[in-house]
Design a protein around this motif. Structure first.
Motif, PDB file in Angstrom:
ATOM      1  N   GLY A   7       0.815  -1.223   0.000  1.00  0.00           N
ATOM      2  CA  GLY A   7       0.000   0.000   0.000  1.00  0.00           C
ATOM      3  C   GLY A   7       0.844   1.265   0.000  1.00  0.00           C
ATOM      4  O   GLY A   7       2.080   1.234  -0.078  1.00  0.00           O
ATOM      5  N   ASP A   8       0.161   2.382   0.107  1.00  0.00           N
ATOM      6  CA  ASP A   8       0.776   3.707   0.064  1.00  0.00           C
ATOM      7  C   ASP A   8       1.873   3.830   1.123  1.00  0.00           C
ATOM      8  O   ASP A   8       1.627   3.559   2.302  1.00  0.00           O
ATOM      9  CB  ASP A   8      -0.289   4.778   0.322  1.00  0.00           C
ATOM     10  CG  ASP A   8      -1.539   4.580  -0.534  1.00  0.00           C
ATOM     11  OD1 ASP A   8      -2.035   3.432  -0.603  1.00  0.00           O
ATOM     12  OD2 ASP A   8      -2.010   5.564  -1.112  1.00  0.00           O
ATOM     13  N   ILE A   9       3.054   4.259   0.690  1.00  0.00           N
ATOM     14  CA  ILE A   9       4.200   4.348   1.605  1.00  0.00           C
ATOM     15  C   ILE A   9       4.323   5.746   2.212  1.00  0.00           C
ATOM     16  O   ILE A   9       4.739   5.905   3.364  1.00  0.00           O
ATOM     17  CB  ILE A   9       5.501   3.966   0.852  1.00  0.00           C
ATOM     18  CG1 ILE A   9       5.456   2.485   0.441  1.00  0.00           C
ATOM     19  CG2 ILE A   9       6.737   4.249   1.703  1.00  0.00           C
ATOM     20  CD1 ILE A   9       5.359   1.514   1.605  1.00  0.00           C
ATOM     21  N   GLY A  41       1.543   2.873  -5.526  1.00  0.00           N
ATOM     22  CA  GLY A  41       1.739   4.304  -5.760  1.00  0.00           C
ATOM     23  C   GLY A  41       1.607   5.107  -4.484  1.00  0.00           C
ATOM     24  O   GLY A  41       1.350   4.560  -3.406  1.00  0.00           O
ATOM     25  N   ASP A  42       1.779   6.426  -4.597  1.00  0.00           N
ATOM     26  CA  ASP A  42       1.904   7.305  -3.432  1.00  0.00           C
ATOM     27  C   ASP A  42       3.066   6.843  -2.549  1.00  0.00           C
ATOM     28  O   ASP A  42       2.918   6.599  -1.349  1.00  0.00           O
ATOM     29  CB  ASP A  42       0.594   7.424  -2.643  1.00  0.00           C
ATOM     30  CG  ASP A  42      -0.401   8.367  -3.338  1.00  0.00           C
ATOM     31  OD1 ASP A  42      -0.106   8.833  -4.459  1.00  0.00           O
ATOM     32  OD2 ASP A  42      -1.460   8.638  -2.753  1.00  0.00           O
ATOM     33  N   LEU A  43       4.229   6.767  -3.183  1.00  0.00           N
ATOM     34  CA  LEU A  43       5.463   6.484  -2.454  1.00  0.00           C
ATOM     35  C   LEU A  43       5.873   7.677  -1.608  1.00  0.00           C
ATOM     36  O   LEU A  43       6.580   7.520  -0.606  1.00  0.00           O
ATOM     37  CB  LEU A  43       6.596   6.204  -3.455  1.00  0.00           C
ATOM     38  CG  LEU A  43       6.526   4.916  -4.261  1.00  0.00           C
ATOM     39  CD1 LEU A  43       7.569   4.939  -5.376  1.00  0.00           C
ATOM     40  CD2 LEU A  43       6.763   3.715  -3.344  1.00  0.00           C
ATOM     41  N   GLY A  73       0.640   6.788  -8.451  1.00  0.00           N
ATOM     42  CA  GLY A  73      -0.343   7.392  -7.552  1.00  0.00           C
ATOM     43  C   GLY A  73      -0.537   8.850  -7.933  1.00  0.00           C
ATOM     44  O   GLY A  73       0.241   9.405  -8.706  1.00  0.00           O
ATOM     45  N   ASN A  74      -1.563   9.459  -7.366  1.00  0.00           N
ATOM     46  CA  ASN A  74      -1.773  10.870  -7.674  1.00  0.00           C
ATOM     47  C   ASN A  74      -0.609  11.726  -7.190  1.00  0.00           C
ATOM     48  O   ASN A  74      -0.344  12.784  -7.757  1.00  0.00           O
ATOM     49  CB  ASN A  74      -3.113  11.369  -7.107  1.00  0.00           C
ATOM     50  CG  ASN A  74      -3.288  11.082  -5.639  1.00  0.00           C
ATOM     51  OD1 ASN A  74      -3.139   9.938  -5.202  1.00  0.00           O
ATOM     52  ND2 ASN A  74      -3.613  12.096  -4.851  1.00  0.00           N
ATOM     53  N   HIS A  75       0.120  11.266  -6.172  1.00  0.00           N
ATOM     54  CA  HIS A  75       1.261  12.062  -5.702  1.00  0.00           C
ATOM     55  C   HIS A  75       2.469  11.957  -6.638  1.00  0.00           C
ATOM     56  O   HIS A  75       3.235  12.906  -6.744  1.00  0.00           O
ATOM     57  CB  HIS A  75       1.627  11.672  -4.271  1.00  0.00           C
ATOM     58  CG  HIS A  75       0.663  12.241  -3.270  1.00  0.00           C
ATOM     59  ND1 HIS A  75       0.865  13.435  -2.621  1.00  0.00           N
ATOM     60  CD2 HIS A  75      -0.544  11.796  -2.855  1.00  0.00           C
ATOM     61  CE1 HIS A  75      -0.165  13.700  -1.831  1.00  0.00           C
ATOM     62  NE2 HIS A  75      -1.035  12.704  -1.955  1.00  0.00           N
ATOM     63  N   GLU A  76       2.625  10.824  -7.321  1.00  0.00           N
ATOM     64  CA  GLU A  76       3.668  10.745  -8.348  1.00  0.00           C
ATOM     65  C   GLU A  76       3.272  11.581  -9.560  1.00  0.00           C
ATOM     66  O   GLU A  76       4.124  12.239 -10.188  1.00  0.00           O
ATOM     67  CB  GLU A  76       3.898   9.290  -8.798  1.00  0.00           C
ATOM     68  CG  GLU A  76       4.759   8.463  -7.868  1.00  0.00           C
ATOM     69  CD  GLU A  76       4.022   8.043  -6.618  1.00  0.00           C
ATOM     70  OE1 GLU A  76       4.555   8.285  -5.528  1.00  0.00           O
ATOM     71  OE2 GLU A  76       2.907   7.486  -6.710  1.00  0.00           O
ATOM     72  N   THR A 124      -4.880  -1.145  -8.949  1.00  0.00           N
ATOM     73  CA  THR A 124      -4.628   0.241  -9.362  1.00  0.00           C
ATOM     74  C   THR A 124      -4.395   1.077  -8.109  1.00  0.00           C
ATOM     75  O   THR A 124      -4.598   0.595  -6.992  1.00  0.00           O
ATOM     76  CB  THR A 124      -5.842   0.838 -10.124  1.00  0.00           C
ATOM     77  OG1 THR A 124      -7.003   0.716  -9.296  1.00  0.00           O
ATOM     78  CG2 THR A 124      -6.082   0.121 -11.452  1.00  0.00           C
ATOM     79  N   HIS A 125      -4.015   2.327  -8.307  1.00  0.00           N
ATOM     80  CA  HIS A 125      -3.784   3.163  -7.133  1.00  0.00           C
ATOM     81  C   HIS A 125      -5.069   3.361  -6.314  1.00  0.00           C
ATOM     82  O   HIS A 125      -5.072   3.196  -5.097  1.00  0.00           O
ATOM     83  CB  HIS A 125      -3.219   4.524  -7.538  1.00  0.00           C
ATOM     84  CG  HIS A 125      -3.003   5.430  -6.368  1.00  0.00           C
ATOM     85  ND1 HIS A 125      -2.160   5.088  -5.327  1.00  0.00           N
ATOM     86  CD2 HIS A 125      -3.553   6.622  -6.016  1.00  0.00           C
ATOM     87  CE1 HIS A 125      -2.191   6.038  -4.406  1.00  0.00           C
ATOM     88  NE2 HIS A 125      -3.031   6.980  -4.796  1.00  0.00           N
ATOM     89  N   ALA A 126      -6.139   3.732  -7.001  1.00  0.00           N
ATOM     90  CA  ALA A 126      -7.347   4.142  -6.278  1.00  0.00           C
ATOM     91  C   ALA A 126      -8.551   3.241  -6.533  1.00  0.00           C
ATOM     92  O   ALA A 126      -9.580   3.397  -5.888  1.00  0.00           O
ATOM     93  CB  ALA A 126      -7.710   5.583  -6.651  1.00  0.00           C
ATOM     94  N   GLY A 203      -5.057   1.255  -3.248  1.00  0.00           N
ATOM     95  CA  GLY A 203      -4.627   2.076  -2.123  1.00  0.00           C
ATOM     96  C   GLY A 203      -5.401   3.382  -2.150  1.00  0.00           C
ATOM     97  O   GLY A 203      -6.589   3.398  -2.449  1.00  0.00           O
ATOM     98  N   HIS A 204      -4.711   4.476  -1.817  1.00  0.00           N
ATOM     99  CA  HIS A 204      -5.207   5.856  -1.994  1.00  0.00           C
ATOM    100  C   HIS A 204      -6.182   6.318  -0.924  1.00  0.00           C
ATOM    101  O   HIS A 204      -6.029   7.400  -0.371  1.00  0.00           O
ATOM    102  CB  HIS A 204      -5.829   6.010  -3.382  1.00  0.00           C
ATOM    103  CG  HIS A 204      -6.367   7.368  -3.679  1.00  0.00           C
ATOM    104  ND1 HIS A 204      -5.554   8.484  -3.754  1.00  0.00           N
ATOM    105  CD2 HIS A 204      -7.635   7.804  -3.936  1.00  0.00           C
ATOM    106  CE1 HIS A 204      -6.312   9.550  -4.048  1.00  0.00           C
ATOM    107  NE2 HIS A 204      -7.567   9.160  -4.148  1.00  0.00           N
ATOM    108  N   SER A 205      -7.203   5.545  -0.663  1.00  0.00           N
ATOM    109  CA  SER A 205      -8.168   5.909   0.382  1.00  0.00           C
ATOM    110  C   SER A 205      -8.776   4.613   0.879  1.00  0.00           C
ATOM    111  O   SER A 205      -8.617   3.568   0.244  1.00  0.00           O
ATOM    112  CB  SER A 205      -9.264   6.826  -0.180  1.00  0.00           C
ATOM    113  OG  SER A 205     -10.078   6.127  -1.102  1.00  0.00           O
TER     114      SER A 205
HETATM  115 MN    MN Z   1      -3.408   8.704  -3.500  1.00  0.00          MN
END
Ligand code: MN
Length: 272
Positions: A7-9, A41-43, A73-76, A124-126, A203-205
């Motif tokens: 999951g999101d790191i 994603g969202d490392l 992820g959206n942060h990448e 997927t990320h989300a 991940g993501h939420s």
């Molecule tokens: Mn995210």
């Protein structure tokens, strides 16, 4: 093959290292022969060591070809295209350059597909919403097909893939893209009235605020939820398929304990 969906790191280097050790990594950068990793994603951002996380993941990507699948992820995405939102902290120049280099090399990707003996998962990320699955992906029946379509959309910079939802706009969007869909208000509700042809991991939420004391499930009543409070996985069962949320919800401080979601199976590259 064991496949671990991490999951999101969120910039927590020590947490990533600790999980990889639990998964059997003995020498840093080298995955055990029987292990593949999909990181959702969202490392980066939130935690103290985003740049070092990018550096470490770069070693795994280089030294374990085909066995570390890095999702966007959206942060990448903030560093790969015109930023869609403002985040107060930024990663360093070198780490941002590394992300752009990965992107140029065709990694990270938008989605991965996992097939096990009795189940198949789109990762997927989300998460992919029911609306996105039918309207944008044209209702693929297998996660391999879905992942191949998602990866083409991501690669070409297609606006649908990067389409935001209520996290950014405040309004639920049934077609929110797979790096933005919010689980309780965009992802789960659509599938509660539709037939999901495969399971999903994202991940993501998540449905559970792991740092709080209660789980809230605002989805319709047809949904059955189970929560793994040790691993920080929240699973919703819909007509024999499941949606597994694996975001531990790390903030400035890491949420502990948490685990990756591990299955036995193989990665399906989908039709080429
Ligand atoms: Mn995210």
């Amino acid at each position: 093959m064991r496949i671990a969906v991490i999951g999101d790191i969120g910039g927590h280097l020590d947490e990533l290292r600790a999980e990889l050790r639990i998964l059997g990594v003995e020498r840093e950068g080298r995955l055990p022969d029987d292990l593949a990793v999909v990181q959702v994603g969202d490392l980066v951002h939130r935690g103290p060591e985003s740049d070092a996380v990018v550096e470490l993941v770069g070693i795994y990507l280089d030294d374990n070809p085909g066995r570390w699948i890095q999702l966007i992820g959206n942060h990448e995405a903030l560093y790969l295209r015109t930023p869609e939102f403002h985040w107060p902290e930024q990663i360093g120049k070198a780490a941002a350059k590394t992300l752009r280099k990965w992107w140029k090399q065709g990694k990270p990707v938008g989605a991965a597909a996992i097939v096990t003996a009795d189940e198949s998962f789109l990762v997927t990320h989300a998460g992919v919403t029911a609306g996105f699955w039918s309207a944008v992906l044209d209702a693929p029946g297998t996660p391999g097909e879905a992942a191949a379509r998602l990866n083409r959309l991501a690669r070409s910079g297609d606006a649908a893939f990067f389409s935001p939802g209520l996290m950014l706009t405040g309004r639920a969007n049934p077609y929110a893209g797979p790096i933005w869909a919010e689980s309780s208000r965009e992802l789960i509700p659509g599938w509660a009235d539709a037939t999901m042809p495969f399971s999903q991991v994202h991940g993501h939420s998540g449905l559970v605020d792991w740092q709080g004391s209660d789980a809230s499930v605002p989805a319709p009543g047809a949904v059955i939820m189970s929560a793994d409070f040790y691993g920080k996985h929240a699973t919703v069962w819909i007509a024999g398929q499941r949606i597994v949320g694996v975001d531990p919800g790390h903030g400035r401080e890491a949420v502990k304990p948490w685990r990756s979601f591990v299955v036995e199976g193989y990665l399906d590259p989908g039709p080429s």
